[in-house]
Motif scaffolding. Structure first.
Motif, PDB file in Angstrom:
ATOM      1  N   SER A 283      41.211  34.545  54.516  1.00  0.00           N
ATOM      2  CA  SER A 283      41.427  33.780  53.260  1.00  0.00           C
ATOM      3  C   SER A 283      42.163  34.615  52.304  1.00  0.00           C
ATOM      4  O   SER A 283      42.578  35.860  52.662  1.00  0.00           O
ATOM      5  N   GLY A 284      42.446  34.325  51.314  1.00  0.00           N
ATOM      6  CA  GLY A 284      42.722  35.236  49.972  1.00  0.00           C
ATOM      7  C   GLY A 284      44.240  35.693  50.330  1.00  0.00           C
ATOM      8  O   GLY A 284      45.134  34.625  50.675  1.00  0.00           O
TER       9      GLY A 284
ATOM     10  N   ALA B  85      33.660  37.575  54.484  1.00  0.00           N
ATOM     11  CA  ALA B  85      32.433  37.725  53.480  1.00  0.00           C
ATOM     12  C   ALA B  85      32.608  37.056  52.319  1.00  0.00           C
ATOM     13  O   ALA B  85      33.526  36.768  51.680  1.00  0.00           O
ATOM     14  N   VAL B  86      31.154  36.737  51.698  1.00  0.00           N
ATOM     15  CA  VAL B  86      31.011  35.997  50.528  1.00  0.00           C
ATOM     16  C   VAL B  86      31.690  36.830  49.554  1.00  0.00           C
ATOM     17  O   VAL B  86      32.384  36.632  48.385  1.00  0.00           O
ATOM     18  N   PHE B  87      31.218  38.192  49.627  1.00  0.00           N
ATOM     19  CA  PHE B  87      31.927  39.133  48.922  1.00  0.00           C
ATOM     20  C   PHE B  87      33.346  39.258  48.569  1.00  0.00           C
ATOM     21  O   PHE B  87      33.935  39.399  47.353  1.00  0.00           O
TER      22      PHE B  87
ATOM     23  N   ARG C 250      35.220  36.685  48.953  1.00  0.00           N
ATOM     24  CA  ARG C 250      35.600  35.474  48.212  1.00  0.00           C
ATOM     25  C   ARG C 250      35.682  35.837  46.767  1.00  0.00           C
ATOM     26  O   ARG C 250      36.446  35.384  45.975  1.00  0.00           O
TER      27      ARG C 250
ATOM     28  N   TYR D  58      38.485  38.320  45.460  1.00  0.00           N
ATOM     29  CA  TYR D  58      39.672  37.748  45.086  1.00  0.00           C
ATOM     30  C   TYR D  58      39.595  36.804  43.926  1.00  0.00           C
ATOM     31  O   TYR D  58      40.778  36.764  43.205  1.00  0.00           O
ATOM     32  N   ALA D  59      38.414  36.115  43.670  1.00  0.00           N
ATOM     33  CA  ALA D  59      38.491  35.299  42.647  1.00  0.00           C
ATOM     34  C   ALA D  59      38.449  36.034  41.095  1.00  0.00           C
ATOM     35  O   ALA D  59      39.026  35.739  40.324  1.00  0.00           O
TER      36      ALA D  59
ATOM     37  N   THR E 126      41.854  37.497  40.722  1.00  0.00           N
ATOM     38  CA  THR E 126      42.956  36.392  40.424  1.00  0.00           C
ATOM     39  C   THR E 126      42.742  36.051  39.071  1.00  0.00           C
ATOM     40  O   THR E 126      43.849  35.974  38.442  1.00  0.00           O
ATOM     41  N   ASN E 127      41.561  35.673  38.618  1.00  0.00           N
ATOM     42  CA  ASN E 127      41.155  35.213  37.423  1.00  0.00           C
ATOM     43  C   ASN E 127      39.786  35.532  36.981  1.00  0.00           C
ATOM     44  O   ASN E 127      38.694  34.673  37.203  1.00  0.00           O
TER      45      ASN E 127
ATOM     46  N   ALA F 154      36.602  33.189  37.364  1.00  0.00           N
ATOM     47  CA  ALA F 154      35.256  33.629  38.192  1.00  0.00           C
ATOM     48  C   ALA F 154      33.975  33.693  37.610  1.00  0.00           C
ATOM     49  O   ALA F 154      33.112  33.153  38.073  1.00  0.00           O
TER      50      ALA F 154
ATOM     51  N   GLY G 251      44.234  40.406  42.719  1.00  0.00           N
ATOM     52  CA  GLY G 251      44.186  39.000  43.321  1.00  0.00           C
ATOM     53  C   GLY G 251      45.185  38.715  44.637  1.00  0.00           C
ATOM     54  O   GLY G 251      44.811  37.656  45.287  1.00  0.00           O
ATOM     55  N   ARG G 252      46.080  39.329  44.857  1.00  0.00           N
ATOM     56  CA  ARG G 252      46.897  39.147  46.058  1.00  0.00           C
ATOM     57  C   ARG G 252      46.886  40.607  46.894  1.00  0.00           C
ATOM     58  O   ARG G 252      47.343  41.340  46.125  1.00  0.00           O
TER      59      ARG G 252
END
Lengths: 320, 507
Positions: free
Chosen positions: A5-6, A185-187, A189, A192-193, A196-197, A201, A263-264
């Motif tokens: 992801s991400g 992992a949940v972490f 996610r 990255y949130a 990013t913002n 978040a 974020g990236r």
């Protein structure tokens, strides 16, 4: 791979970094007979792994739009304290190493608290921390040098398991943990949130400050680990042994396609970045160019990587 | 066609293989206001970006006053006489109003230094020519309300004396009297022989302002003509590609007896919110009205735990402590925030990542995100809200505005809230999605969810609310119920009039 992801998915910069690594390797192999030998590849991977260790923390920090400038001091501190406390006695390592790693985490947490809760900009917070640690180390070591670490640590770092250098194995394990942490992992996610913002978040129910602590704590841990292993690799410790790693960790992350705005990016890119940097050093060596050329090359690469990363960002903005 | 100032023929533009414009045509004439309508995702914004030089078209021709026109940057478009007021505000917050207004066209620059006195003087003159009162050109833009910033944004475009003025949804941030001001000046600007391209979702505004209307759907123009030839039903039909009877669904029958889900006692968040005590009933919509910036935002953020506040919030007889949004979500309060781009979504991340962001706790297994559970959440949401997407791993920014809003709604609904806070949730959303959101609200009410509904669109507020509390200066100025809920009453209570707050029944 498509489920990562991400920052990893669609990040052509990461693919590009691996391609560049391949080209650099080919280039070296053409110019020097031994370049592609097993022994040399081992050396390249071992050298890259130290940048890879500190790159874990630096990647996480940069994913939140921050940076950790205290890596060199924490690294040197870990090496010096380990050498001093163990004082050549192998059995002491069983408590010295955990102690040093925990101390690394605590220093990182302090950085994180400053950034996340006190709102100190990451550059200032970690730079200040770095200076303070450097001073403490000078007092503590009374001159900033320690030699003769326990034999066992030297043996471990320079040794092999099933034909693979131990340091590279450690790097593989740490890489796996980091990649899982970021991608599955949940972490990851949440990280990255936040990167990013942070406002979005926060309003989505994420405890942004607590998430912001983690990259700095991890960076303290990975820098301390790099210090302990580097002590075994060099057979000695000195206050500026970590200096190269600030530059190299930041460049490895940037070459790996991460945005310094957060974020990236992904640790997979940092792995490629670490290998690219090591290969550049090796290639310049083949061309009989010294450390000066390496520094120049690193500097140019950092600017270029951030420039091209930023350009892509600019285009995206307009297009979105 | 001797009157044509700007002509666009067969413009095509794709992003990553997805066509945003597929051969769109548009004509603007001297002395007229041309309306451009269409649902989100119809290609209006892309058209604006092409005209303003922000993106380059893949194909097509544009002529300005008979000569080929292709701006490679917004600056080039401006110097050619095409000036755009974008939806996203472009003012620099830490510069003064005067600096922003005359940015790049400062009156006197000597040795690279700007003559402050002349600058402020010219800004004052410009503002008074445009009849803008109450905004000091010396203050920083940061200190202005959203509405005032939009006004300055429009003035900034007008002082550049364009031939063609492009207004992209300019009214969504404006107060009613500012909309009147805008329309007056757009009319006189066009009457002076210029041309305006006015992009809007709001039929009523296009009706009031425009001489001609063009409707976009799916990246092409599907109809255009003078306003007389384009009655409202025809416009809606063209935009949606089908006929619609009504966009507001029938209100459900009121529940047997009123049941209070959430009772709020004297919630305050100085300096903008003082002692407000709304009561939310199960299955009912409590509308919050009033002019912008009267404390509505503070009320919503406080109830959501995102802003420090005092006062008591009781949900289902349980007193809540709301220190952070996570507390509210856990208790069963969810929020659709004001601005989906800055407060709602992580635009750089995937649709899936955005959708599951508030549910990660329940999707996790040993710290890892369970793919099955997440996939189930995504499929349910996509189906329930009919979100149009190709792949849930796509970046959320690739979606149209309406679908982005649906992602936010889906994220909130995944929490199964008892109280849903909707802060201007239909702003910048196309008619089709709006009507879907209204239907969803009714559906939620049937399921017993209480909704706190703030809207800058008074018509919508009146249509959707079971009760309306009009807020002024941080307090509830009036409460309207039943037949009293009319646009007129809400506006009247918003702008003043006597204090008509009914005493609250004792708990």
């Amino acid at each position: 791979m498509s489920d990562l992801s991400g920052g990893f998915r669609r990040n052509s910069a990461i693919v590009l970094a691996f391609v560049v690594a391949g080209v650099l390797f080919l280039f070296g192999s053409i110019y020097a007979v031994d370049f592609a030998s097993v022994a040399h590849i081992r050396t390249i991977l071992i050298t890259a792994s130290f940048t890879g260790f500190v790159g874990v923390g630096q990647t996480l920090c940069m994913l939140t739009g921050g940076i950790d400038l205290s890596i060199p001091s924490v690294l040197a501190g870990a090496a010096l304290v380990t050498a001093n406390l163990a004082n050549g006695v192998t059995s002491r390592l069983t408590w010295v190493i955990p102690l040093v790693l925990v101390a690394g985490i605590l220093v990182g947490l302090l950085n994180g608290l400053g950034v996340a809760y006190a709102g100190v900009p990451p550059i200032i917070m970690t730079l200040g921390m770095s200076g303070a640690i450097q001073g403490l180390l000078l007092i503590y070591t009374n001159g900033g040098f320690a030699s003769s670490p326990p034999e066992s640590i030297v043996n471990f770092v320079t040794g092999d398991t099933v034909g693979i250098p131990n340091v590279v194995l450690v790097w593989a394990v740490i890489s796996a943990v980091t990649i899982i942490g970021l991608s599955w992992a949940v972490f990851g996610r949440k990280l990255y949130a936040v990167g990013t913002n942070p406002v979005a978040a926060f309003l989505a129910g994420i405890n942004v400050r607590r998430i912001l602590l983690v990259p700095y704590a991890v960076s303290g841990l990975t820098a301390a680990l790099a210090g302990v292993l580097l002590l075994g690799f060099y057979g000695q410790a000195f206050t500026d042994m970590g200096n190269d790693f600030l530059f190299s960790s930041a460049i490895a992350v940037a070459v790996g396609g991460a945005s310094i705005l957060g974020g990236r990016g992904h640790y997979v890119g940092t792995i490629a970045g670490a290998i690219v940097l090591t290969l550049i050093t090796a290639d310049l060596d083949v061309l009989s160019l010294g450390t000066a050329a390496v520094d120049i090359a690193y500097g140019i690469i950092l600017i270029a990587a951030v420039y091209f990363g930023g350009r892509k960002l600019g285009r995206r903005r307009v297009a979105s | 066609m001797g009157n044509t100032v700007l002509e666009i023929r067969g413009i095509q533009k794709s992003y990553d293989g997805v066509a945003a414009l597929r051969g769109a045509n548009l004509v603007c004439e001297y002395g007229r206001v041309c309306g451009l309508m269409g649902e989100n995702g119809a290609g209006k914004s892309t058209m604006v970006k092409v005209l303003s030089g922000a993106v380059a078209p893949d194909q097509g021709e544009m002529t300005l006053e008979g000569r080929p026109f292709l701006a490679r940057s917004p600056a080039e478009a401006q110097s050619a006489g095409v000036v755009t007021v974008f939806q996203e505000l472009s003012l620099i917050p830490d510069l003064t109003v005067a600096d922003n207004l005359l940015y790049g066209i400062e009156p006197r620059v000597k040795w690279g230094r700007i003559d402050r006195g002349a600058l402020v003087g010219k800004a004052e003159e410009a503002l008074s020519r445009l009849e803008v009162g109450g905004i000091d050109p010396r203050v920083n833009v940061r200190e202005l309300s959203l509405a005032d910033r939009q006004v300055i944004e429009i003035c900034k475009a007008l002082v550049r004396r364009p031939k063609v003025l492009i207004l992209d949804e300019p009214t969504s941030a404006l107060l009613p009297q500012q909309v009147d001001w805008l329309f007056k000046h757009v009319r006189s600007f066009s009457a002076a022989g210029n041309s305006t391209l006015f992009i809007s979702h709001r039929l009523e505004e296009v009706e009031r302002l425009c001489d001609d209307v063009t409707v976009f759907r799916n990246g092409t123009d599907v109809g255009s003509g003078s306003k007389q030839d384009m009655p409202e039903e025809r416009l809606i039909e063209l935009m949606l590609g089908r006929q619609v009877d009504r966009i507001f669904p029938e209100a459900p029958a009121p529940p047997e007896r009123a049941e209070i889900v959430c009772e709020v006692n004297n919630i305050s968040s100085p300096p903008r919110l003082a002692d407000v005590s709304p009561q939310m009933e199960r299955g009912k919509v409590l509308g919050i009205g009033g002019l912008q910036g009267q404390g509505q935002r503070e009320l919503f953020l406080s109830l959501y735990g995102a802003m420090a506040h005092s006062g008591q919030v009781v949900l289902d007889t349980k007193a809540l402590r709301l220190h952070r949004p996570a507390d509210a979500l856990k208790a069963g309060i969810a929020l659709i925030p004001e601005d989906r781009a800055t407060e709602g979504l992580c635009l750089g991340l995937g649709i899936r990542d955005n959708l599951s962001l508030s549910s990660l706790g329940s999707l996790g297994r040993l710290g890892l995100v369970s793919r099955e559970r997440e996939q189930a959440l995504v499929s349910t949401s996509v189906e329930r809200l009919s979100i149009k997407l190709r792949d849930a791993r796509q970046e959320v920014s690739a979606l149209s505005g309406g679908n982005q809003q649906k992602v936010l709604l889906a994220r909130a609904l995944a929490q199964r809230p008892k109280l849903l806070l909707m802060f201007d949730a239909t702003r910048g959303v196309d008619v089709g999605t709006k009507s879907e959101i209204y239907a969803l609200m009714r559906e939620l009410c049937r399921q017993g969810v209480a909704i706190l509904f703030y809207s800058t669109d008074v018509f919508e507020l009146a249509e959707m609310s079971d009760r309306v509390a009009v807020v002024h200066d941080g307090r509830v100025r009036a409460e309207l119920e039943g037949a009293d809920i009319t646009e007129g009453n809400i506006v009247a209570a918003s702008v003043g009039g006597r204090r008509t707050q009914a005493p609250r029944p004792a708990p």
